[in-house]
Design a protein around this motif. Structure first.
Motif, PDB file in Angstrom:
ATOM      1  N   ARG C 173     -93.062 -98.765  -0.947  1.00  0.00           N
ATOM      2  CA  ARG C 173     -91.839 -98.960  -1.735  1.00  0.00           C
ATOM      3  C   ARG C 173     -92.171 -99.282  -3.183  1.00  0.00           C
ATOM      4  O   ARG C 173     -91.349 -99.139  -4.080  1.00  0.00           O
ATOM      5  N   GLY C 190     -98.987 -92.468 -10.418  1.00  0.00           N
ATOM      6  CA  GLY C 190     -97.593 -92.381 -10.861  1.00  0.00           C
ATOM      7  C   GLY C 190     -97.027 -90.984 -10.671  1.00  0.00           C
ATOM      8  O   GLY C 190     -95.841 -90.808 -10.382  1.00  0.00           O
ATOM      9  N   GLY C 191     -97.884 -89.993 -10.863  1.00  0.00           N
ATOM     10  CA  GLY C 191     -97.427 -88.623 -10.692  1.00  0.00           C
ATOM     11  C   GLY C 191     -97.276 -88.224  -9.234  1.00  0.00           C
ATOM     12  O   GLY C 191     -96.546 -87.297  -8.905  1.00  0.00           O
ATOM     13  N   LEU C 192     -97.957 -88.958  -8.360  1.00  0.00           N
ATOM     14  CA  LEU C 192     -97.924 -88.602  -6.933  1.00  0.00           C
ATOM     15  C   LEU C 192     -96.772 -89.264  -6.178  1.00  0.00           C
ATOM     16  O   LEU C 192     -96.306 -88.744  -5.175  1.00  0.00           O
ATOM     17  N   VAL C 193     -96.343 -90.421  -6.638  1.00  0.00           N
ATOM     18  CA  VAL C 193     -95.291 -91.141  -5.910  1.00  0.00           C
ATOM     19  C   VAL C 193     -94.003 -91.205  -6.722  1.00  0.00           C
ATOM     20  O   VAL C 193     -94.016 -91.027  -7.931  1.00  0.00           O
ATOM     21  N   GLY C 194     -92.911 -91.477  -6.060  1.00  0.00           N
ATOM     22  CA  GLY C 194     -91.621 -91.540  -6.739  1.00  0.00           C
ATOM     23  C   GLY C 194     -91.090 -92.956  -6.879  1.00  0.00           C
ATOM     24  O   GLY C 194     -89.916 -93.146  -7.145  1.00  0.00           O
ATOM     25  N   VAL C 195     -91.976 -93.943  -6.711  1.00  0.00           N
ATOM     26  CA  VAL C 195     -91.545 -95.346  -6.769  1.00  0.00           C
ATOM     27  C   VAL C 195     -92.215 -96.053  -7.946  1.00  0.00           C
ATOM     28  O   VAL C 195     -93.105 -95.505  -8.571  1.00  0.00           O
ATOM     29  N   PRO C 196     -91.760 -97.288  -8.253  1.00  0.00           N
ATOM     30  CA  PRO C 196     -92.364 -98.020  -9.379  1.00  0.00           C
ATOM     31  C   PRO C 196     -93.852 -98.283  -9.146  1.00  0.00           C
ATOM     32  O   PRO C 196     -94.254 -98.644  -8.035  1.00  0.00           O
ATOM     33  N   ILE C 198     -96.976-100.610 -10.602  1.00  0.00           N
ATOM     34  CA  ILE C 198     -97.384-101.721 -11.458  1.00  0.00           C
ATOM     35  C   ILE C 198     -98.863-101.553 -11.739  1.00  0.00           C
ATOM     36  O   ILE C 198     -99.682-101.608 -10.820  1.00  0.00           O
ATOM     37  N   ALA C 224     -97.094 -90.905 -17.083  1.00  0.00           N
ATOM     38  CA  ALA C 224     -96.181 -91.005 -15.944  1.00  0.00           C
ATOM     39  C   ALA C 224     -95.104 -92.036 -16.285  1.00  0.00           C
ATOM     40  O   ALA C 224     -95.415 -93.138 -16.728  1.00  0.00           O
ATOM     41  N   SER C 225     -93.842 -91.683 -16.078  1.00  0.00           N
ATOM     42  CA  SER C 225     -92.741 -92.530 -16.540  1.00  0.00           C
ATOM     43  C   SER C 225     -92.496 -93.744 -15.662  1.00  0.00           C
ATOM     44  O   SER C 225     -91.744 -94.642 -16.038  1.00  0.00           O
ATOM     45  N   ASN C 226     -93.078 -93.780 -14.484  1.00  0.00           N
ATOM     46  CA  ASN C 226     -92.756 -94.870 -13.558  1.00  0.00           C
ATOM     47  C   ASN C 226     -93.783 -96.002 -13.572  1.00  0.00           C
ATOM     48  O   ASN C 226     -93.869 -96.793 -12.645  1.00  0.00           O
ATOM     49  N   VAL C 227     -94.554 -96.078 -14.667  1.00  0.00           N
ATOM     50  CA  VAL C 227     -95.616 -97.082 -14.750  1.00  0.00           C
ATOM     51  C   VAL C 227     -95.233 -98.210 -15.700  1.00  0.00           C
ATOM     52  O   VAL C 227     -94.819 -97.962 -16.824  1.00  0.00           O
ATOM     53  N   SER C 228     -95.348 -99.460 -15.250  1.00  0.00           N
ATOM     54  CA  SER C 228     -95.302-100.589 -16.175  1.00  0.00           C
ATOM     55  C   SER C 228     -96.547-101.425 -15.963  1.00  0.00           C
ATOM     56  O   SER C 228     -97.223-101.288 -14.955  1.00  0.00           O
ATOM     57  N   ILE C 245     -89.805-106.672  -6.373  1.00  0.00           N
ATOM     58  CA  ILE C 245     -89.213-105.344  -6.208  1.00  0.00           C
ATOM     59  C   ILE C 245     -89.020-105.042  -4.724  1.00  0.00           C
ATOM     60  O   ILE C 245     -87.969-104.528  -4.325  1.00  0.00           O
TER      61      ILE C 245
END
Lengths: 248, 248, 248, 248, 248, 248, 248, 248
Positions: C173, C190-196, C198, C224-228, C245
C-alpha cells in the motif's frame, strides 16, 4: 519462469490440455523477469575474465573472508578493495593463495591467468600520496587480465618528468590518471595522448581541496576532450572502465 | 511480442508445427519486454483517474497545444503545468473546454468529473508569494479527483492565524504545506495534525534563501516525524503524492 | 487554565458572584494555552498505537534506560533508535521484555500487539550497506502496527533483481525505498508501483556522495511523480510516514 | 628549430665549420620545443578523422564563420557546437555545404565520409528535454566517423521502455547516456550492458537539480562499475570519448 | 469563539440552562484560537509606532498601490521596500503624500511623526555600492521613529576614514553595518563600539563573493562578540531590529 | 605615546625648549596609536561589568588555568567557554571559588555580583540536545549581570508547549532562541514577542542538517522581522549581544 | 586635526594661554585620526605611479565620466575597468585623450608615461575566452608603469605551445596566469619559472565550472609553491599585485 | 638524451659516419625531454637558497627521517612541515643538528646561513590560534634566507593593536597575513601598507567558518587591491611566495 516451466506450458498446449489463448493469459501472469534472469546469465558470458569484487571497508575480517571464500569458488579472480591487514589475515586462513597488495590496500586471488586486454593500460599519478588510488587501479586492471604500466610522481609542477615519459605513454591503449589537489594532470596527459583518459580525483590535499572536490571539478572541466571522470578515490572504477576499453 | 504474436506461437505448437522446446527457444530470443509492456498496460488500469500531464516550461505554444490535444483524446483529465497565457491561447484554439488557472500557471481540461479521493486534502501556504506553488498542488489534486481545501498566508511568524484553522486542518486526510524562506511551516503543521504532511519548499525569498535551498533543508530536518518532502517549487509532485495517499 | 479552574469560573457565574461580561474578561486574560493542552491530549487519542520514541545517539546508557522505563509505563510500544549494545544492556536491566534489533540498531519493547495498518508496507534497499537504515524503517513500521515485507539488495545496476520482485512490490500500500550512492532506486520503484513511495537517502558511499547529499539530491529530482523524501539516514521517519499512510 | 635548421647544424658539423661540442651548446640554447612541435605533428597523424571543433557560444556569427572557413581548408570534417541559426547563416554564406543540425545546435561540414569506428555507438537519453545534449553527442560521433544509434525518452521511471531496447543496446561497443534530474539512467544502463558507458549529466530540471549538479553527483556515485562521467551538458565530450573508444 | 459567543455561554450558566461542568465541556470543544486572536490584538498595542510594511518586489504597480492604500488607513507610517518608480507612480496617484526614496528603492508615507527611539541609530556602509541596502535600513529606522546618522564609504581598506568617525559612532545606541565583498567592516566597528552591532551582508561583489555568501560567512564568524547578522541585502530587517533595540 | 609623554612635550614647548613647529613634527612621528590606546581604555570604562572571556577549546588545562588566573586579578567576572572537567580541575587548583557549569561546559568565577541589565533575558531552546548551547548563553548573560529565565524543550512540532509560555516570554526585554535541525523556533518566537530575538543555530541534527547549516539558513531567512542571527553553536555570542541590549 | 591646528595648540602653550595639562586634554578629545590622515597622505607618496581606478560595472555613463574627470585632475593615470562603449563615449566627451581598450573592457587615460617596474611582467592565458581577463591585467600593469608581455592561448591540453614560450617566460620578474575551466595552467607555469605567479581564475566554462569555482579551487590547491590567487575574473587585482612586486 | 650522447651524434656526423639528414631523423626519435632535463637543471641554478621541503603529514617517522637524511646531503636547508615530535625524534637520530620548531610543527635543518632576501618580511596573525600557521610561514621564510618580523594577536576587533604596529609594518617589503574566522585582517593590513600582502586563511573557528572557507572567501573578496591568497592553513606557501618576492 525458467525455460523448464515454459516448456511445460507449451507441452500442455501441444497435448491440447490448454488452449493457446489460455496459455497466453497464464504466461501474462507469470513473472516475466525469470526470463530476464536467463538472458542476464547469457549476457554474463560476455563478462568472462571479470573478477569478483568485494568492497572491504566497513566489513569485519570474518565477513570479508566469508564472502571471499564463496566467490573464489566461481573459479575466477577475486578482488577485495579497501581492506586492511587484519581482513587479509582472515582471508589468508581460508585461501593460502590470496595475496595482500599493501599499496593498493587490496586482497587478491589470481585464479585466471589469461590476458584479455588487447594492448597496454598506463596508470599515471601526480604525487606520491596518490599512489594508493593508482595502485587500486593497477591491481584491478591486472586482475581483469591486462598488461599495466605505471608512471608515478609525474605531477604538473614538474612537467619535464611527465614529458620524459611521453613516448611510453603514447603507446598505451587507454590511460588512467590519478591526481589530488588541483587535479590538473589529466588535462595535460589528455593533450599528449590520442586515446581515452580515465581521470580519478583523489582526496589528497587539505584546506580548499575539500576532500577531493577541487580535483573532481578540475577534471570535469578538463580542456582536453578525451577525458572522462570517475568518483573521488575510485581507483577500482577507473581500472574497471580502462579494462573494458582495452578489451574492445 | 504482443499477446497476438505469442498466441500464434502457441497455435503453432498446438498444430504440431513447432516443438515445445523450439518454442521456448524462439520465445527466449524475442524481446521479452513486449510482454512487460502488456503487464504495464494492465497495471495502468490501477491508474484510473490519473491526469495526463505536460511540463510546459521551455515548450513552444504549438508544442504544448499539440501534445495537449493528443493526450485529451485518451478521455481523462489533462494538466499542463508551468505554462503562460500564450501557451494557453494555443491550447484553447484546439480545445474550447480547456481552462487557464492563472494563479497555478496551469492549463486544465476536465473530462473526468469523478471523485477518487476518500477524504479531503488540505493545502497550506506560508505567504502570499507561495500561492503559485500551492495552487499548482491544488489544481493537480482536483484534476486527480480530490476534494481540496486551502489555507493561505498562515506563516509561522503569525502563529495564531494557523492555530485559528487547526480544527479544519485536522479534518484533512493528508496535508500539503508550501513555504519559502525558512520553510518552518511544515514542522508546525506536522505537530498539529496526525496525518501525513507533504512539504514543498518554494523558491520564495532572497539572499541566503539560495533559491529555496534554505527552505528545503529546513523541511528535510523537520522535527515533526510525519513530514516528507518534494523538490523546490514542485507543487505538482506534492498534489500528486497527496492524491495517491487520499485514494488509499 | 485547567478544566478545574474554568469550572470554578462558571460556578461563580452560576452563583451570581460574577457577571457573564466580567467572566469573559477574566477568561480573556487567563493563559488560554492550558485549554490548548487539553485539546492536544484529546487530539492525542488519534494517536493510538503510536510508539513512544527515543533518539538514542549521544545519550548515556543510564539516560536511555531511564527515559525508556518511564515511557514504557504508558503501556504502548517503545522504540529507541540509534542505540548500541551498551545502551541496550542498561534498558534490559530495567525491562526484561525489551529486545535489541541489531541490524536496525534499535531497542524495542512491544506491549501493544494490535495491527493498525490496513495493508502491507514494502521496504526496499539498494545495497547491503543500506540495510541498517532500511531495518530502522522496518522496526518503526512494525512497532506502529503494520505488516512489513522487505526487499534487500535490489539496486538499479542489477535491475532484474528488482523486476523479479515487481509482482510482490505492487501489492504494497506504500513503499519505503532506501538507497545511498546515486539514489536512483526510488525513481525506478516509483515507476513500477502506483502507490506513494517514501525515499530515504543513506550516507552509504564515499567521495562525491558527500555523506548522502548525492542520493538526497537524486531523490528530490526523481522523475517519478509518486516519490517524496525524508532526511538522510532517516529510516525512522520513513517508517513513521509510511505507517500513517497505511492507517488511512 | 625545425628539421631544416637542425639539418643545417649537422651540415656545418660535417663540413668542419662547427665542432661537435659547440653544436651541442648551440642546440642546447635553441628552443627545443620546435622539436616537440615536430613530434606533435607526427603524433597528429594518429588523429586522422578527428573533426576540427569550434565552441560557438559567446562568439559572433562573423567570428564563427571566419574560424569555420579556415578550419574547413584542412580538408577534414568541421563541427561548431552551441551555435544558433544566425551563426549558421554566416557560415552558410562561406560554405554552401555546411548544414545546421537544429536539435544539436551544431553546424557541421562533412568532408571526410570515412568510417573510423569499429562498431556502433549507442546514445541514450532519459527525457525529451535531454535530446539537445544527446544530439550533440550523436553529431560529434558521426563526424568522427562512427555509426550511431539513438534511444530517446527511455527514462528510469518507465523502465520497460529501456528494457524493450536492451537487445539493441547490448550490441553497441560503447554507450553514451544523457540524463538530467536525478541522473539515474547511466546506472541502469551500466547494469544492462558489458561495455563502457559515458554518462553526461544535463542541466534539465529545476529546484534541487541545481543546474545539473544533482545528476552529476548521481552519475559519479553510480553503483555500476563501467560508468565514467563528463561535464554537465557536455554532449560533445561524450561523443568524442566514445569515438576514441570505438576506434580501438 | 469570539467574546460574544463566550458571553452567551456564561449567560446560559447564569440562567441555569447549563451546568458549569457542561459549560467547560462545551468550551473545550470550541476553537480556542479565537480567544488567541483577541490576545494577539491586545499584544499588538505594544507595537505602536511600527510601520506597516510591503515587500514590493514581484508585485505589480497596481497591487502595491492597492495594499499601500489599505494599510495607510490604519493611520501609521507605511513603507514599501524594493520598489521602482513605476510602482511609486501608482501609489502616488492614490496618496499624494507618499514619497519615493530613490537610493533606498522605498516608497514611504509618514503619518506618525513621533520619536520612539531613545537614542541614535548609526548606519555604516563599506562602499558606495552598499548604499542601497544601507538606505533601506535608514528609511526603516526613520519610519519607526528613530534619529538616524549614516556613515558611508568607510570600508576597512581605508581604515582611517572609519577611525575619523569613531567618536560619532560611539555615541549611537545601536549600529547597523552594511558591507559586501569580504564583509569585514562589522568586526572592526564591533571592536570600536560597546553597543550591539547589526551586520547586513550585501550582494555587492563578483566572483567568489557568490552573491553575498562571502560577506555573510565573514559576519557570522566575526571575532567581535557584539555582532549579530541578518539576511543578505536585508536592510529592512537590520533597521527593524535596530529600532526595537533603540526603543528599550 | 601616553598622556604623560605628551604632557612633557607641551611642557618643553611652554619652556621654550621646543618650537611649536618642531613639536608637531615630533608628534607626527610618534606612534599616534598610543593616543588611541588611551581612548580605548577610556572607552573601556563603558565596558564595566563585562566578563573576561577565554575560549577553552584546544587549550591545555594548564593554559586555561594560567590565563584564567591572570584575568581573575582584574577583579571582574571570568568565563571560560567550551571547557571540560580536566580544564576545570586545573583552574580549581588556583582559584577555589571557580565553579564548573556542566551543562554549559563553562568554568565561571563570579567576583562582581552587580546587576547591570535593566530587564529580564529569556533563553529558549527547541530540544533537549540544544541545551548545551542555551546554557552557554544563560551563563554568559548571568556573568554579565542579567536576570535570565530559560524555557527548554519548546520546539515547534509541539507548538502548545511554547504557547503555554507566551505570557512569560513577552515579559523579557530580549529573547535568545537556540534551535538545531530546521531552526524554525526563532520565527515562531519572533512572531509572539515584540522585542529583539537573537537566534542561535545549533549543530544538533544529522544528515541534511549539515552540522547546523540548515538551521543557520532557516534563521537568516526568518519571516519574523525582529530576528538576528549569530554563528552556529555560538551561545556565548548570543548571551553577549542580549546582555548589551538589556543594558540599554 | 591637521598639522596646522596642532601647531596652533602648541603656539597657545608656548604663549602661556594654555597649560600643558589642558593641552593634552584638548588633544585627547580631538579626532586623532586627522593625524592619521596626515600620515596616510605621507604614506601615499609611496604610491607614486599608482593609477586612479574606477569600477565601471553598474555605474551610468554619466557617473563614470564624472568620476573619471575628477580623478584625471590628480595628474596621474586613470583606469576604469568593466566598462562598455557607452560609458567610454561619455568619458571621451570630457577627456579627448581617453582611450578605450576593447578587449580589456577598460577606459584608460595615460598622463604619467614613467616606467616604475624594474623588470617585465608576463601575462599568460589558457584559452581565447580568458583574454578579456588577461587584458585587464595587462592594461592595469601598463598603467602602473610596467613593461608587459603576453602569451595567449597556451592552455595545458596543448602543452607544447606553452613550452615553446618557456624561455621568454623565465625572463619575467613576475607572471600573471589567467585560466578558466580546470584552472590547471598556473601549476604548470609555476613549475617552469622561479618567480611569483599570480593566478586568476576566470568564469570561462560551463556546467561544473560553476562560474569559475572549479578554476578557483584548482589554483588554491596548486602543487606549485610559488602560486598565489586572486578573485575570479579579477584581472585588475592580478595586474595590481604584479605591479607592486615588479616595483620592489 | 644527455649532452654526451648528442655530442656523439655530432661526432659521427663530423666523421662522415652519419649523414646530416639521418642525424636529424635519429634526433627526432630520441626522447627530446632529456634535453629539457638539462635545461631544467640549468634553470635550477636560479633556485639557489631554496630549501628542500617534505610534507610530513601522513608519513611515518621512519619515512620522514629517511627522506630528510637524503635531502640533507644536497647541502642546503631542509624543512619538514606538519610534523610531530615522534617524527622529529626519528630525524634527530640521523641528524643531530636538526631542530624542532614546536609552534610551527616543523623540523628544520639550517645548513645554508646566507641571507637572500633584500628586505624584511612581516608575518601578521589575527588570533593566538592562528600562530601555528603563521609560524610555518616564519620558519619557511627564514629557511629561505629572509629576515622575518612577526606581529601576533592583532585581530581587527581590536584595531588599535594593529595600528600600534603600523609604522613597523610599513617597513616590510612584503607582508604575510594569517587569519581564521572572518578573515578580515588582510584587507585592513592591505589598506595600511603599499606592498604585496599574501593572505593565508586558517581553519581556526567553528560553525559557519566551515573549516576556513569563510576566511578564504573573505580574503578572495578583499577590497584591498594588493592582496593575493593561498590555500587554507598553507603557511608554507605564503612564506615561500613572500620569499620569492623578497629576493627580487
Amino acid at each position: 519462469m525458467n525455460a523448464e516451466s515454459i516448456r511445460k506450458l507449451f507441452e500442455q498446449v501441444r497435448q491440447g490440455k490448454l488452449s493457446p489463448y489460455d496459455a497466453v493469459e497464464r504466461l501474462r501472469h507469470l513473472p516475466f523477469e525469470d526470463l530476464g534472469f536467463a538472458k542476464v546469465d547469457h549476457h554474463r558470458s560476455l563478462r568472462a575474465g571479470m573478477p569478483e569484487v568485494i568492497f572491504g571497508q566497513g566489513k569485519t575480517p570474518l565477513q570479508v573472508a566469508g564472502i571471499f571464500d564463496r566467490l573464489a569458488k566461481h573459479g575466477g579472480n577475486v578482488l577485495a578493495t579497501r581492506t586492511d591487514r587484519r581482513q587479509y589475515a582472515a582471508v589468508k586462513k581460508k585461501l593460502r593463495a590470496a595475496e595482500y597488495r599493501e599499496l593498493a590496500r587490496a586482497i587478491v586471488l589470481k585464479q585466471d591467468p589469461q590476458i584479455y586486454g588487447k594492448g597496454k593500460i598506463a596508470v599515471v599519478s601526480a604525487g606520491t600520496s596518490d599512489i594508493t588510488v593508482a595502485e587500486e587501479a593497477v591491481v584491478t586492471a591486472e586482475l581483469m587480465g591486462n598488461r599495466v604500466e605505471h608512471f608515478y610522481d609525474v605531477g604538473v609542477a614538474g612537467i619535464h618528468r611527465l614529458l620524459a615519459n611521453r613516448e611510453a605513454l603514447t603507446k598505451a591503449r587507454v590511460v588512467v590518471v590519478c591526481a589530488g589537489m588541483e587535479g590538473a594532470l589529466p588535462s595535460v596527459v589528455g593533450g599528449l595522448v590520442g586515446v581515452p583518459v580515465i581521470a580519478v580525483p583523489t582526496s589528497v590535499g587539505y584546506g580548499a581541496s575539500f576532500e577531493g572536490l577541487a580535483a573532481l571539478l578540475g577534471m570535469l572541466n578538463s580542456c582536453a576532450s578525451n577525458v572522462s571522470v570517475v568518483n573521488i578515490d575510485n581507483g577500482f572504477g577507473a581500472g574497471y572502465v580502462a579494462s573494458l576499453i582495452n578489451r574492445l
